[in-house]
Write an enzyme that holds these catalytic residues in place. Structure first.
Site, PDB file in Angstrom:
ATOM      1  N   LYS A   1       0.827  -1.206   0.000  1.00 29.63           N
ATOM      2  CA  LYS A   1       0.000   0.000   0.000  1.00 29.63           C
ATOM      3  C   LYS A   1       0.871   1.269   0.000  1.00 29.63           C
ATOM      4  CE  LYS A   1      -3.253  -3.079   0.565  1.00 29.63           C
ATOM      5  NZ  LYS A   1      -3.990  -3.689  -0.517  1.00 29.63           N
TER       6      LYS A   1
HETATM    7  C1  LIG Z   1      -4.993  -4.790   0.326  1.00 32.73           C
HETATM    8  C2  LIG Z   1      -6.463  -4.701   0.275  1.00 32.73           C
HETATM    9  C3  LIG Z   1      -7.289  -5.252   1.265  1.00 32.73           C
HETATM   10  C4  LIG Z   1      -6.761  -6.111   2.362  1.00 32.73           C
HETATM   11  O1  LIG Z   1      -5.837  -5.488   3.148  1.00 32.73           O
HETATM   12  P1  LIG Z   1      -4.745  -6.391   3.959  1.00 32.73           P
HETATM   13  O2  LIG Z   1      -4.071  -5.375   4.804  1.00 32.73           O
HETATM   14  O3  LIG Z   1      -3.859  -6.999   2.919  1.00 32.73           O
HETATM   15  O4  LIG Z   1      -5.497  -7.399   4.746  1.00 32.73           O
HETATM   16  C5  LIG Z   1      -8.646  -5.046   1.193  1.00 32.73           C
HETATM   17  N1  LIG Z   1      -9.191  -4.348   0.194  1.00 32.73           N
HETATM   18  C6  LIG Z   1      -8.450  -3.807  -0.791  1.00 32.73           C
HETATM   19  C7  LIG Z   1      -9.127  -3.012  -1.846  1.00 32.73           C
HETATM   20  C8  LIG Z   1      -7.062  -3.981  -0.797  1.00 32.73           C
HETATM   21  O5  LIG Z   1      -6.329  -3.468  -1.793  1.00 32.73           O
END
Ligand SMILES: *Cc1c(COP(=O)(O)O)cnc(C)c1O
Length: 394
Positions: free
Chosen positions: A188
């Site tokens: 992210k």
């Molecule tokens: C990465 C992501 C998640 C999940 O997040 P994690 O921290 O990997 O559990 C949920 N929704 C979207 C749109 C994502 O890109």
């Protein structure tokens, strides 16, 4: 030419500040956020940044989404309307709460939920809507909030890919719904490896989420358990790194916006390339830049040759892929299989409906280019040059 990516130091903003933050926590002897100060400080800082009354730090973006589904309090078998183009972390919490995911189709220009499609699916068992600000583009959260209010539903905004994404009017994505969620996972905008946050202005929703993240344990009441909960707590180590990263977030998003704007400017000049909403034919349609946080940079090929463009870009050394997912989540292999042990409850006989626009995006029309805050003018020029040499352009 090397494109910095999120799996290497040159593609991240991890440095001395994060190292110092970790050392501070380790030397304090307290790594748990139940008794430490870092996670609570992170919650205050995110609350100030987003203007949210309550923030709950937790162990992942998926955990944050689980907390928000818990806050929406579906009865077993109730329905939650969501999008088929997202990470599975959006959908797994619906199943975990014994609710039924109902997939609504998306806007073919950006892959975000189409509010008209959502509206058609609202029924007596609908409890919540989960929208995703896909790739950093603002979903139509204002319209979805109006729909949710009209029908007494909870609107959850998944902002895992959308740190500092702006909605029309300038407020941040994550503040239009009843609950917003963020992720700090490796890929992210900012990261502490794994981590999540939920935002809400609602005292009762915040209380439910805080309890569920800590085994249903109201710490003020002694060793006493009020409700079902798991351990979704963020550690002090995660929180300290996240705080150091948070200080760098505005720079990360500003840099991505700057280079994305340069690329759009270069692509706009090409024959066969048009804005998302321009009339007439186009080989490639550009994303709408307003409010976008550019987690990825998506292009849409209405003629269905996205796999061809992706192959062309890859051959030129550009980190690009077609479709984003192997299949939209309404077509994932798990439907029709047992969910818990041998039981499919509450999904017996359930098959998600078709979502033709989402399916066409994933199979034929969507290309995503990896984006990064360390890209320079040279990276932008390389991407623009590779697109310009795409043989299907006029
Ligand atoms: C990465 C992501 C998640 C999940 O997040 P994690 O921290 O990997 O559990 C949920 N929704 C979207 C749109 C994502 O890109």
């Amino acid at each position: 030419m090397h494109f910095p990516n999120m799996a290497e130091p040159a593609g991240r903003t991890l440095g001395d500040e994060e190292t110092a933050a970790l050392e501070r926590v380790i030397r304090s002897g307290m790594l748990s956020s139940v008794w430490g100060t870092e996670a609570r400080a992170l919650e205050r800082e995110i609350g100030d940044l987003y203007g949210a009354r309550h923030v709950v730090a937790c162990s992942s973006g998926t955990a944050a989404l689980h907390l928000s589904v818990v806050a929406a309090a579906p009865d077993p078998g109730d329905e939650i309307i969501t999008t088929p183009i997202t990470d599975f972390g959006t959908v797994a919490p619906i199943l975990a709460q014994n609710a039924v995911p109902v997939f609504a189709d998306v806007d073919p220009s950006d892959g975000t939920l189409d509010p008209d499609a959502v509206k058609r699916l609202i029924g007596p068992r609908t409890r919540a809507i989960m929208a995703v600000h896909l790739f950093g583009a603002p979903a139509r959260a204002g319209e979805l909030r109006a729909l949710a209010d009209e029908h007494g539903l909870t609107l959850i905004e998944d902002c895992a890919q959308a740190w500092l994404t702006e909605l029309p009017g300038g407020r941040y994505a994550g503040t239009a719904g009843h609950v917003g969620t963020l992720s700090l996972q490796q890929w992210k905008h900012i990261t502490c490896g794994d981590g999540g946050l939920t935002l809400t202005d609602d005292d009762e929703l915040a209380r439910r989420m805080r309890l569920f993240a800590d085994k249903g344990w109201d710490r003020a009441a002694g060793r006493s358990h009020e409700s079902l909960g798991l351990n979704y707590r963020m550690t002090e180590l995660q929180a300290a790194v996240a705080r150091a990263q948070l200080a760098k977030l505005p720079g990360v998003v500003a840099s991505r916006r700057h280079t994305a704007a340069l690329l759009l400017e270069a692509l706009r000049a090409l024959d066969g390339v048009a804005e998302a909403d321009a009339p007439g034919e186009a080989v490639i349609r550009l994303p709408r830049p307003e409010g976008h946080a550019w987690w990825l940079l998506p292009l849409v090929l209405p003629g269905g040759d996205a796999p061809e463009l992706a192959a062309h870009l890859s051959a030129a050394g550009i980190p690009a892929r077609a479709g984003y997912l192997q299949e939209p989540l309404n077509r994932a292999p798990l439907w029709g299989r047992p969910v818990y042990g041998s039981s499919a409850y509450p999904l017996e006989g359930y098959r998600p409906a078709a979502c033709p626009e989402a399916e066409r995006l994933v199979e034929a029309t969507l290309v995503v280019i990896d984006w990064n805050e360390h890209y320079t003018r040279e990276h932008v020029d390389a991407v623009a040059k590779a697109v310009a040499s795409y043989p299907n352009l006029p």
